[in-house]
Each structure stands twice: as structure tokens, then as C-alpha cells.
Write an enzyme that holds these catalytic residues in place. Structure first.
Site, PDB file in Angstrom:
ATOM      1  N   GLY A   1       0.836  -1.190   0.000  1.00 24.51           N
ATOM      2  CA  GLY A   1       0.000   0.000   0.000  1.00 24.51           C
ATOM      3  C   GLY A   1       0.871   1.240   0.000  1.00 24.51           C
ATOM      4  O   GLY A   1       2.105   1.169   0.000  1.00 24.51           O
TER       5      GLY A   1
ATOM      6  N   LYS B   1       5.226   6.694   2.407  1.00 26.15           N
ATOM      7  CA  LYS B   1       4.913   5.459   3.093  1.00 26.15           C
ATOM      8  C   LYS B   1       5.464   5.526   4.520  1.00 26.15           C
ATOM      9  O   LYS B   1       6.344   6.318   4.808  1.00 26.15           O
ATOM     10  CB  LYS B   1       5.503   4.253   2.355  1.00 26.15           C
ATOM     11  CG  LYS B   1       4.805   3.987   1.017  1.00 26.15           C
ATOM     12  CD  LYS B   1       5.458   2.876   0.217  1.00 26.15           C
ATOM     13  CE  LYS B   1       5.612   1.577   0.964  1.00 26.15           C
ATOM     14  NZ  LYS B   1       4.304   1.052   1.435  1.00 26.15           N
TER      15      LYS B   1
ATOM     16  N   GLY C   1       2.325   2.689   8.616  1.00 24.98           N
ATOM     17  CA  GLY C   1       2.296   1.428   9.362  1.00 24.98           C
ATOM     18  C   GLY C   1       3.594   1.117  10.074  1.00 24.98           C
ATOM     19  O   GLY C   1       3.805  -0.014  10.515  1.00 24.98           O
TER      20      GLY C   1
ATOM     21  N   GLU D   1      10.199  -1.722   4.208  1.00 21.59           N
ATOM     22  CA  GLU D   1       9.473  -1.576   2.942  1.00 21.59           C
ATOM     23  C   GLU D   1      10.388  -1.028   1.853  1.00 21.59           C
ATOM     24  O   GLU D   1      10.333  -1.463   0.701  1.00 21.59           O
ATOM     25  CB  GLU D   1       8.271  -0.653   3.134  1.00 21.59           C
ATOM     26  CG  GLU D   1       7.121  -1.295   3.902  1.00 21.59           C
ATOM     27  CD  GLU D   1       6.000  -0.330   4.214  1.00 21.59           C
ATOM     28  OE1 GLU D   1       4.866  -0.801   4.401  1.00 21.59           O
ATOM     29  OE2 GLU D   1       6.240   0.892   4.281  1.00 21.59           O
TER      30      GLU D   1
ATOM     31  N   LYS E   1      -6.054   7.978  -1.582  1.00 26.64           N
ATOM     32  CA  LYS E   1      -4.586   8.088  -1.541  1.00 26.64           C
ATOM     33  C   LYS E   1      -4.013   8.926  -2.675  1.00 26.64           C
ATOM     34  O   LYS E   1      -2.828   9.261  -2.675  1.00 26.64           O
ATOM     35  CB  LYS E   1      -3.960   6.681  -1.585  1.00 26.64           C
ATOM     36  CG  LYS E   1      -4.400   5.767  -0.448  1.00 26.64           C
ATOM     37  CD  LYS E   1      -4.053   6.337   0.909  1.00 26.64           C
ATOM     38  CE  LYS E   1      -4.249   5.337   2.037  1.00 26.64           C
ATOM     39  NZ  LYS E   1      -5.669   5.004   2.262  1.00 26.64           N
TER      40      LYS E   1
END
Length: 225
Positions: A85, A97, A100, A106, A124
Site C-alpha cells: 500500500g 509510506k 504502518g 518496505e 490516496k
């Protein structure tokens, strides 16, 4: 279509990019979880043999609980495709990003991937990055000094804390500082500046990394770079 259904539809569409025998990177977060679940069903239905690499402890635990074969990133020499995501992306498919708390892993996985696919809901998409605060992962030692430096850069930093007002820890036991980049015109320059500051491990600007964005909905939208 509500947000969760958009996420699910984007995740399901991303499964079409996976083939038997691939090495697949699994992202982190609610949308990535939908992909992990959809991929697990496809693996079982097609009797596929896949090798997967995850971007967080949470994603690894979910994948393994669903019977997906997971290995360390250091056990593979490449990743065919990573599906993850993103918190916000612009028309050039640059993104933010780290919502999370998994931005370091990532980015390592993304940089090792031949293809990166972001699966998103319609919220988004942005004309300019900055609606979402930019996460910056820092080591605990000297964190207040670094916080002051980011304040002097007019980035309005704030430590990310949990419900007990304790600083959130990443899988690497680092802190997250969220900064405001809504006024920044040159995000590539900012990315270089942040990486040059001692104590910053990584930032959540994912620039020139994404190949395809899949936007979920009643009609799936695909954007390629």
C-alpha cells in the site's frame, strides 16, 4: 464503494500480476493485508509454489498463518514483484509510506524488487505530496537533538506515540518522527537532505520506485509509470 471494498478490489486485481514460482514481496498495512489474504487463496486454488519476503513482523505472521512460504530477504537474490500500500501518491507515482511504521523494511524490499505495485483506495491520490505527514525513522540516541534540527528546518516534527503516550518503536527498535512537507516544492532535494542527517535511518519518501498503481473501486483504475 466504501474504502475497505476499494482496498479489497485493488488487492484482488494485484493477484493477476503474480505467477507460479515467483519471489513476491509482501507489504505492510491494512491494504497489504487484503493482498496477502487474496494471494493465499490463489496459492491454494492454483496449487502454486511461491517464495515470499515480508516487510514487517506483522505481515510475516499473517502470511505464515495463511500457509504462505516466507523467507528472509537475505535468502533470495532478487524479488520479482512487491505489492504494498501507500499513504499518498502523486501523478508521477512518487509516494509517502510509513503510516504502518514499516518504512525501512518496505524501502529495502522495494529497492530489491524488479517491479513495485501499489494498491490503494481513491483517498490516496494527491496532486502534490504533503497531505499525509512524512514519517522519518531515527535512532533513539540523540533523538531530541534531531527533533530540534527538523524544527529548525520548518518541518514541524512530532514524535509518533501510542495510546499510552509512549514513543512508537519500529521492528528495528527505532523511533518515528512525522514531519510536515506540505510546503516543500522539491521533494527529491528534501529526500537527499534528510538522508544526510546523522541519526536518520530512513525516510518515507518513495521516489521513482513504483511501476504501477492499482486504484480499487467498481471500476479498477491502473496507472503505469
Amino acid at each position: 464503494m466504501n474504502i475497505n471494498l476499494q482496498k479489497k478490489s485493488a488487492a484482488q486485481a494485484a493477484v493477476n500480476y503474480i505467477d507460479e514460482g515467483m519471489i513476491v514481496g509482501l507489504g505492510t498495512g491494512s491494504t497489504a493485508n487484503y493482498f496477502i489474504e487474496a494471494l493465499s487463496k490463489k496459492i491454494k486454488a492454483a496449487n502454486w509454489h511461491l517464495t515470499c519476503v515480508t516487510t514487517s513482523t506483522k505481515s510475516r505472521q499473517l502470511a505464515e498463518s495463511l500457509g504462505i512460504h516466507v523467507v528472509s530477504i537475505d535468502d533470495v537474490n532478487h524479488i520479482d514483484v512487491t505489492v504494498d500500500g501507500v499513504d499518498e501518491f502523486d501523478p508521477q507515482l512518487n509516494g509517502i509510506k510509513g503510516g504502518g511504521v514499516a518504512l525501512l523494511f518496505e524501502k529495502i524490499v522495494a529497492l530489491s524488487s524488479n517491479k513495485n505495485i501499489w494498491i490503494v483506495d481513491t483517498s490516496k491520490k494527491s496532486d502534490k505530496l504533503g497531505s499525509f505527514l512524512l514519517p522519518v525513522e531515527i535512532i533513539p540516541f540523540g533523538s531530541v537533538q534531531l527533533f530540534t534540527k527538523l524544527s529548525q528546518m520548518n518541518l514541524k516534527p512530532q514524535f509518533r506515540v501510542d495510546n499510552q503516550n509512549q514513543k512508537v518503536l519500529t521492528d528495528s527498535k527505532n523511533y518515528i518522527i512525522d514531519v510536515d512537507i506540505s510546503h516543500v516544492s522539491d521533494i527529491h532535494k528534501l529526500a537527499d537532505t534528510l538522508k544526510s542527517l546523522t541519526g536518520i535511518v530512513e525516510h518515507g519518501l518513495f521516489l521513482d520506485l513504483c511501476h504501477t498503481v492499482i486504484i480499487g473501486g467498481e471500476h479498477i483504475e491502473k496507472i503505469d509509470r
